[in-house]
Design an enzyme around this catalytic site. Structure first.
Site, PDB file in Angstrom:
ATOM      1  N   HIS A  59      -9.985  -0.897  -7.399  1.00  0.00           N
ATOM      2  CA  HIS A  59     -10.483  -0.700  -8.508  1.00  0.00           C
ATOM      3  C   HIS A  59     -12.619  -0.277  -7.288  1.00  0.00           C
ATOM      4  O   HIS A  59     -12.936   0.776  -8.151  1.00  0.00           O
ATOM      5  CB  HIS A  59     -11.871  -2.566  -8.242  1.00  0.00           C
ATOM      6  CG  HIS A  59     -10.385  -3.469  -9.106  1.00  0.00           C
ATOM      7  ND1 HIS A  59     -11.037  -4.347  -9.956  1.00  0.00           N
ATOM      8  CD2 HIS A  59      -9.386  -2.852  -9.866  1.00  0.00           C
ATOM      9  CE1 HIS A  59      -9.837  -4.511 -10.790  1.00  0.00           C
ATOM     10  NE2 HIS A  59      -9.292  -4.156 -10.653  1.00  0.00           N
ATOM     11  N   ASP A 104     -16.522  -5.144 -12.799  1.00  0.00           N
ATOM     12  CA  ASP A 104     -15.041  -4.744 -13.011  1.00  0.00           C
ATOM     13  C   ASP A 104     -15.231  -5.886 -14.050  1.00  0.00           C
ATOM     14  O   ASP A 104     -15.076  -7.040 -14.393  1.00  0.00           O
ATOM     15  CB  ASP A 104     -14.310  -4.318 -12.175  1.00  0.00           C
ATOM     16  CG  ASP A 104     -14.500  -5.463 -11.443  1.00  0.00           C
ATOM     17  OD1 ASP A 104     -14.615  -6.676 -11.159  1.00  0.00           O
ATOM     18  OD2 ASP A 104     -14.104  -5.500  -9.844  1.00  0.00           O
ATOM     19  N   GLN A 129      -4.459  11.550   0.360  1.00  0.00           N
ATOM     20  CA  GLN A 129      -3.632  11.956  -0.740  1.00  0.00           C
ATOM     21  C   GLN A 129      -4.067  12.676  -2.164  1.00  0.00           C
ATOM     22  O   GLN A 129      -3.327  13.153  -2.916  1.00  0.00           O
ATOM     23  CB  GLN A 129      -3.258  10.365  -1.259  1.00  0.00           C
ATOM     24  CG  GLN A 129      -2.863  10.528  -2.990  1.00  0.00           C
ATOM     25  CD  GLN A 129      -2.166   8.801  -3.552  1.00  0.00           C
ATOM     26  OE1 GLN A 129      -1.584   9.093  -3.044  1.00  0.00           O
ATOM     27  NE2 GLN A 129      -2.609   8.368  -4.423  1.00  0.00           N
ATOM     28  N   SER A 181      -4.060   6.388  -8.526  1.00  0.00           N
ATOM     29  CA  SER A 181      -2.748   6.769  -8.051  1.00  0.00           C
ATOM     30  C   SER A 181      -2.230   8.827  -9.676  1.00  0.00           C
ATOM     31  O   SER A 181      -2.183   9.631  -9.295  1.00  0.00           O
ATOM     32  CB  SER A 181      -1.462   6.681  -8.008  1.00  0.00           C
ATOM     33  OG  SER A 181      -1.972   7.029  -6.789  1.00  0.00           O
ATOM     34  N   ALA A 206       1.440  -5.640 -11.733  1.00  0.00           N
ATOM     35  CA  ALA A 206       0.134  -5.088 -12.021  1.00  0.00           C
ATOM     36  C   ALA A 206       0.804  -4.525 -13.572  1.00  0.00           C
ATOM     37  O   ALA A 206       1.758  -4.419 -14.264  1.00  0.00           O
ATOM     38  CB  ALA A 206      -0.881  -5.395 -11.641  1.00  0.00           C
ATOM     39  N   GLU A 207      -0.253  -4.048 -14.135  1.00  0.00           N
ATOM     40  CA  GLU A 207      -0.090  -2.879 -15.671  1.00  0.00           C
ATOM     41  C   GLU A 207       0.977  -1.686 -14.620  1.00  0.00           C
ATOM     42  O   GLU A 207       0.876  -1.038 -16.061  1.00  0.00           O
ATOM     43  CB  GLU A 207      -1.185  -3.109 -15.784  1.00  0.00           C
ATOM     44  CG  GLU A 207      -2.159  -1.683 -15.323  1.00  0.00           C
ATOM     45  CD  GLU A 207      -2.295  -1.459 -14.154  1.00  0.00           C
ATOM     46  OE1 GLU A 207      -3.156  -0.305 -13.828  1.00  0.00           O
ATOM     47  OE2 GLU A 207      -2.857  -2.217 -13.300  1.00  0.00           O
ATOM     48  N   GLN A 208       1.413  -1.563 -14.427  1.00  0.00           N
ATOM     49  CA  GLN A 208       2.116  -0.219 -13.394  1.00  0.00           C
ATOM     50  C   GLN A 208       3.173  -0.022 -14.047  1.00  0.00           C
ATOM     51  O   GLN A 208       3.261   1.405 -14.500  1.00  0.00           O
ATOM     52  CB  GLN A 208       2.367  -0.207 -12.941  1.00  0.00           C
ATOM     53  CG  GLN A 208       0.666  -0.502 -11.167  1.00  0.00           C
ATOM     54  CD  GLN A 208       1.682  -0.660  -9.851  1.00  0.00           C
ATOM     55  OE1 GLN A 208       2.902  -0.691  -9.338  1.00  0.00           O
ATOM     56  NE2 GLN A 208       0.448  -0.714  -9.002  1.00  0.00           N
TER      57      GLN A 208
END
Length: 468
Positions: free
Chosen positions: A16, A115, A343, A363, A381-383
């Site tokens: 976040h 958030d 990255q 990412s 999580a929501e991956q």
């Protein structure tokens, strides 16, 4: 002349904080607002990695670190609940800071932006008489799922993890049981699940939602609200960029052929077991592709073992968990680093051909903005939902096939990498990724849709501030 101030509150989640820093930067430097970013911490002291992200905020953004909960507090079991606890324990401090800022005539308080976890502080906005906006740092698909969750919860019998039919939301990829966020897979009688539903209900009590996505990535973003009458504004993809300088990874990439390198990273929070880490290493060797691997020390029990960041220089930095002989067998072919890797700069390098990723939304957006196809390896999580969306709906990823006990074999690692790097499927993904990159860059340009959306919201805040 008064410069209205936006107070941004970020819960202690690495995923976040990164987009919150970028949002604060854009509000301050591009849209004429003063910005104060409050960032909570779940650990005392905060991790070096977490502090480094906050420190990347430009001078135009005022930073305020909120303390971790008192050490005598019993820590909740899940990462989400710990983050909620960190925010809840700081509400009195947040209220005190908001009052002090509201008293500044040169920068009157115009809005509070939180958030999904920070919605707990909504009472502060009401007390200050300013609008409350949520900055949703995950995709629209996940937001739509959360906004519809109370209705889904009321209509469904049994556990979500046992449902045979996927959840179908307007404009979104069908979400199968195994692709649901972890909190929805918990027993519906558990406190974890109850807290998740409670948070979903609270999210509807904001004045508007900013989402870190775009209509190019998710064409349905903001649609299908089914009478919720909640304005949703796609303002992304907001990705974290900072100067890299002379870095060993970039120097190594400079020596490699165009599009030849696989970049492997599971983000700031993702961790694999010892066995899976070793299997990934063997899969990279088997693929015979050049690679950069930003590796973390394995964690046997938690896929999000580094969720709140890592302490630099305070962990064992040896690579003794890699298979014997791996470093020798891949010398010249690959580069393994267990320190911070730049990255965004790596993904933007022309030598990189694909990205093996845990499918954290930051990412994914960094990959999209650089036109790099992905091998999706979701962890938590929501991956899993993100992975399905990127493969089925967006068309820029292949999903690694998961075996028994969520184990991915070396053969599947090598196969998934080859699918993303060579052949017709890889060619189609590269073409689609390139198109999406160009559209995303335009979205963030001066005349782009996301920039215009954020400018309109900034104007609303300025006008509401001037009427006080």
């Amino acid at each position: 002349m008064a410069r209205p101030r936006v107070l941004l509150l970020c819960s202690p989640c690495m995923g976040h904080l990164i987009p919150f820093v970028e949002l604060a930067r854009r509000l301050a430097t591009d849209h004429g607002l003063a910005a104060t970013l409050l960032f909570a911490s779940a650990t005392s002291p905060p991790s070096d990695q977490y502090l480094a992200v906050a420190a990347a905020a430009p001078d135009a953004v005022d930073l305020v670190a909120l303390p971790a909960p008192p050490p005598e507090d019993a820590l909740p079991p899940s990462a989400r609940e710990r983050a909620e606890h960190a925010v809840a324990s700081n509400v009195p401090r947040i209220r005190e800071l908001a009052r002090a800022l509201a008293a500044d005539a040169d920068a009157p308080l115009a809005a509070l932006v939180v958030d999904m976890i920070g919605v707990r502080a909504r009472g502060v906005a009401a007390e200050m008489g300013v609008p409350l906006y949520m900055f949703f740092t995950s995709p629209w698909t996940t937001l739509s799922l959360l906004l519809h969750l109370p209705g889904i919860d009321a209509a469904r019998a049994g556990e979500h993890r046992d449902a045979a039919e996927p959840i179908r939301l307007p404009g979104c990829v069908p979400i199968h049981a195994h692709e649901l966020p972890a909190s929805m897979l918990a027993d519906r009688s558990s406190s974890m699940y109850a807290g998740f539903v409670s948070m979903a209900k609270a999210m509807k009590q904001v004045d508007g939602i900013l989402v870190n996505t775009s209509r190019e990535i998710e064409p349905a973003a903001g649609d299908g609200m089914d009478g919720l009458e909640l304005p949703v504004h796609p303002v992304g993809p907001l990705v974290w960029t900072r100067p890299v300088g002379d870095h060993g990874c970039i120097r190594w990439l400079d020596q490699q052929p165009r599009g030849s390198v696989v970049y492997v990273s599971f983000g700031s929070g993702g961790t694999l077991t010892w066995q899976q880490t070793a299997e990934l290493a063997l899969g990279l060797e088997l693929s015979q592709c050049r690679f950069i691997w930003a590796v973390k020390r394995p964690h046997q029990s938690l896929a999000n073992g580094a969720f709140f960041g890592t302490q630099n220089g305070k962990e064992d930095t040896s690579l003794d968990f890699l298979p014997e002989g791996f470093m020798e067998m891949t010398r010249g072919l690959g580069l393994v680093t267990n320190s911070w890797a730049p990255q965004t700069a790596i993904l933007g390098h022309p030598s990189v051909g694909c990205f093996v990723t845990h499918c954290g939304w930051n990412s994914i957006l960094e990959s999209v903005i650089n036109g790099v196809p992905m091998v999706a390896w979701p962890l938590y999580a929501e991956q899993n939902t993100n992975a399905a969306m990127m493969e089925v709906q967006v068309g820029v990823a292949v999903r690694a096939k998961i075996g028994v006990d969520r184990f991915i074999s070396k053969e599947e690692v090598a196969s998934a990498i080859r699918r993303a790097m060579v052949g017709e499927e890889a060619k189609r993904m590269r073409k689609r990724a390139s198109e999406l990159r160009d559209k995303s860059v335009h979205d963030l340009s001066k005349d782009g849709g996301s920039t215009r959306a954020l400018a309109q919201i900034a104007d609303v805040w300025k006008c509401s501030s001037s009427r006080k």
